[in-house]
Every structure is written in structure tokens, then in C-alpha cells.
Write an enzyme that holds these catalytic residues in place. Structure first.
Site, PDB file in Angstrom:
ATOM      1  N   HIS A 103      31.207  45.086  41.718  1.00  0.00           N
ATOM      2  CA  HIS A 103      32.221  44.027  41.202  1.00  0.00           C
ATOM      3  C   HIS A 103      33.541  43.844  42.027  1.00  0.00           C
ATOM      4  CE1 HIS A 103      34.095  42.904  37.608  1.00  0.00           C
ATOM      5  NE2 HIS A 103      35.294  43.224  38.032  1.00  0.00           N
ATOM      6  N   GLU A 104      33.933  45.036  42.578  1.00  0.00           N
ATOM      7  CA  GLU A 104      35.050  44.941  43.265  1.00  0.00           C
ATOM      8  C   GLU A 104      34.934  44.156  44.686  1.00  0.00           C
ATOM      9  OE1 GLU A 104      37.881  45.685  42.131  1.00  0.00           O
ATOM     10  OE2 GLU A 104      37.066  46.652  40.239  1.00  0.00           O
ATOM     11  N   HIS A 129      35.128  40.564  43.960  1.00  0.00           N
ATOM     12  CA  HIS A 129      36.307  40.195  43.823  1.00  0.00           C
ATOM     13  C   HIS A 129      37.054  39.788  45.202  1.00  0.00           C
ATOM     14  CE1 HIS A 129      37.495  40.113  39.795  1.00  0.00           C
ATOM     15  NE2 HIS A 129      37.554  41.427  39.651  1.00  0.00           N
ATOM     16  N   GLU A 154      36.620  37.449  36.144  1.00  0.00           N
ATOM     17  CA  GLU A 154      35.887  38.737  35.772  1.00  0.00           C
ATOM     18  C   GLU A 154      34.343  38.241  35.393  1.00  0.00           C
ATOM     19  OE1 GLU A 154      37.012  41.894  35.897  1.00  0.00           O
ATOM     20  OE2 GLU A 154      38.805  41.033  36.769  1.00  0.00           O
TER      21      GLU A 154
END
Length: 296
Positions: free
Chosen positions: A144-145, A148, A224
Site C-alpha cells: 500500500h505504501e 503511494h 487511498e
């Protein structure tokens, strides 16, 4: 005290850089004898609104390390597996320069990515996350990071916030000037006065800032969902779902234990009483359902 000091230093840098930019571009005062110079006002607000966001972005890695006590780790440390996982995911996301990997001491299940660009980034995780999540859940968090970082979310979020700040400043000064004019007599006497006009402007900055906050929050929620989708592609959908479910589990435990701490795991979610419009993260249930149904 350290965070206060960093906050003061950052704001001093913003003031210094804004004055340089305004001087270089020879931006004229927006208050003229006949009224407002809207072009100068717009440039003035764009500079003030964007420079602060850009400086914060450029200093984000340094600020995170100093304010949160992030310690950089490498493959030869006890966190070698964590570093190798981050680098593997980053390569899969076509990031050419590997992110720095950091650990910071906190009981909260938390992680974040920051940095001025996709090739100059930092991924940091809390000790609480490593202690409370299994390997698949941790990989989902890291994916997930990395998503980003790959999406350039740090940059786009700064740009969005800067533009919103600029228009908040722009309209608050127009309204304050209109109120000042409305209070003057036919000969132009009276009005708010300098200090009263400044006070009204500050109040309007706050009011318009609150009114504009849902715009920034909406963009944050959208990114997100996009990072969840990217994390699913990098680590696998089930690992991404497991990461979100793992966060749910930690929140449920915190509720049972009566914890009043705010959780912001992978900047995924937080226990907050704010209205949905002001929430920077969608509900975990919604995000899990989106991944399960492929609606991303």
C-alpha cells in the site's frame, strides 16, 4: 519541544522563500488606492499557498526522521527481510531508486510513506505494526505504501493542498475588503481599520479553510482507494485485504481495552469522530468490500 522547533523553523523558511519569490517576480501589492488588484492578489495567494506545501514536501523525510524518531535500517540489520520486501515491491512498481526503510518505536499499528518524489522516498513502519501483524499483513501494508510512492501521491497531495490554500486566501481577502468597504461612508471614511481587517481576514481564512477541507479529504480518500488497488497488484489482492482486516482486528482490540488512541495505520484509517466529509480515509469495511468485489 523538538516538534515545536521544527514547526517554527519550517514556517520561518516559508516566510523567507515567499518573500524571495515575490521579489523575484516583482509581485506588486494587491491593495491599491482604488481597490484590489485581483491579478496581484491571485499571484500573492498562489505563492503563499503553494510555497508552504512545497517546502513541507521537500523537508518531509527529514521532518519524519526527526519528529518521529525514525531510524533507517538496511538489509544487514535485524530488519533485513522488511527492507528486502520493500525493495522487491518497489522494483515491481518500476521505482528506479529504492526507498529508504525506517523503523520507529510506537505501540500503534502505523506506517507511512513520505518524500519529495517517487525516487526520493521513505517508507517507515512502527514497532507496533511489526509486533501485531503477520508477514502477509505486513507485506500488504508495505505494498500500500509503495503504491503511494509509485503514484506520486505525496506530490499531488501537496499540490492540491497548496491550490486549496491559495483560493482560501484569495476569497477571504476579497470578502474582508468588501466588508471594509461596506462600512465606509460616502467619502470613504471609517471602515474596519488595519488591525480589524486583519482579524476579519484571519477568521475568514479559518471559515473558508473548513469549508474547503472536504475537497482535500475527498481527494485523500480517492488516493487511498487507488493505493489499495496498487497494493493488491503488487502484493496480491488477498494480502492487501488481510492487511486491512488486520487493522480492523487491532482497532477492535483497542475498543475492547478502552483505548482512546488514534490509529492511522499505513495512513489507512483512523478512529475519528469527524464527519465523513472531513475524513481523509474511507471506512475499512468499504475498502475491503471494494477489493473483494474488484471495484477499484
Amino acid at each position: 519541544m523538538l516538534r515545536i522547533g521544527l514547526f517554527i523553523i519550517t514556517n520561518l523558511l516559508v516566510v523567507f522563500m515567499v518573500n524571495i519569490v515575490l521579489s523575484v517576480f516583482n509581485v506588486q501589492p494587491y491593495l491599491e488606492g482604488t481597490g484590489l488588484n485581483y491579478q496581484s492578489l491571485l499571484v500573492f495567494c498562489l505563492v503563499w499557498g503553494s510555497v508552504g506545501s512545497l517546502i513541507s514536501l521537500m523537508m518531509s523525510k527529514f521532518m519524519a526522521k526527526m519528529a518521529m524518531g525514525v531510524k533507517i535500517v538496511d538489509e544487514n540489520s535485524q530488519y533485513g527481510d522488511l527492507v528486502r520486501t520493500v525493495h522487491r515491491l518497489a522494483k515491481k512498481a518500476n521505482i528506479t531508486k529504492m526507498p529508504e526503510v525506517g523503523i520507529y518505536d510506537s505501540p500503534e499499528v502505523n506506517a507511512f510513506a513520505t518524500g519529495p518524489s517517487r525516487n526520493n522516498s521513505l517508507v517507515a513502519v512502527s514497532s507496533g505494526l511489526l509486533n501485531q501483524m503477520n508477514s502477509d499483513e505486513v507485506e500488504g501494508v508495505l505494498a500500500h505504501e509503495i503504491a503511494h510512492v509509485a503514484n506520486g501521491d505525496m506530490i499531488t497531495m501537496s499540490l492540491v493542498q497548496g491550490i486549496v490554500n491559495a483560493f482560501v486566501m484569495f476569497f477571504s481577502r476579497i470578502v474582508a475588503f468588501a466588508i471594509d468597504n461596506a462600512m465606509r461612508d460616502e467619502e470613504g471614511r471609517g471602515g474596519l481599520g488595519f488591525f480589524a481587517r486583519m482579524a476579519v481576514t484571519i477568521v475568514l481564512d479559518i471559515v473558508f479553510g473548513i469549508a474547503a477541507a472536504p475537497i482535500v479529504a475527498w481527494f485523500s480518500r480517492w488516493r487511498e482507494f487507488r493505493a489499495d488497488a496498487g497494493g493488491a497488484q503488487l502484493a496480491g489482492k488477498q494480502k492487501m485485504i488481510s492487511a486491512l482486516q488486520g487493522l480492523q482486528r487491532t482497532l477492535e482490540v483497542a475498543d475492547v481495552e478502552g483505548s482512546d488512541k488514534a490509529f492511522a495505520s499505513m495512513k489507512i484509517s483512523s478512529k475519528s469522530n469527524l464527519a465523513f466529509l472531513f475524513s481523509s480515509h474511507p471506512p475499512l469495511e468499504t475498502r475491503i468490500k471494494a477489493l473483494q468485489q474488484g471495484n477499484y
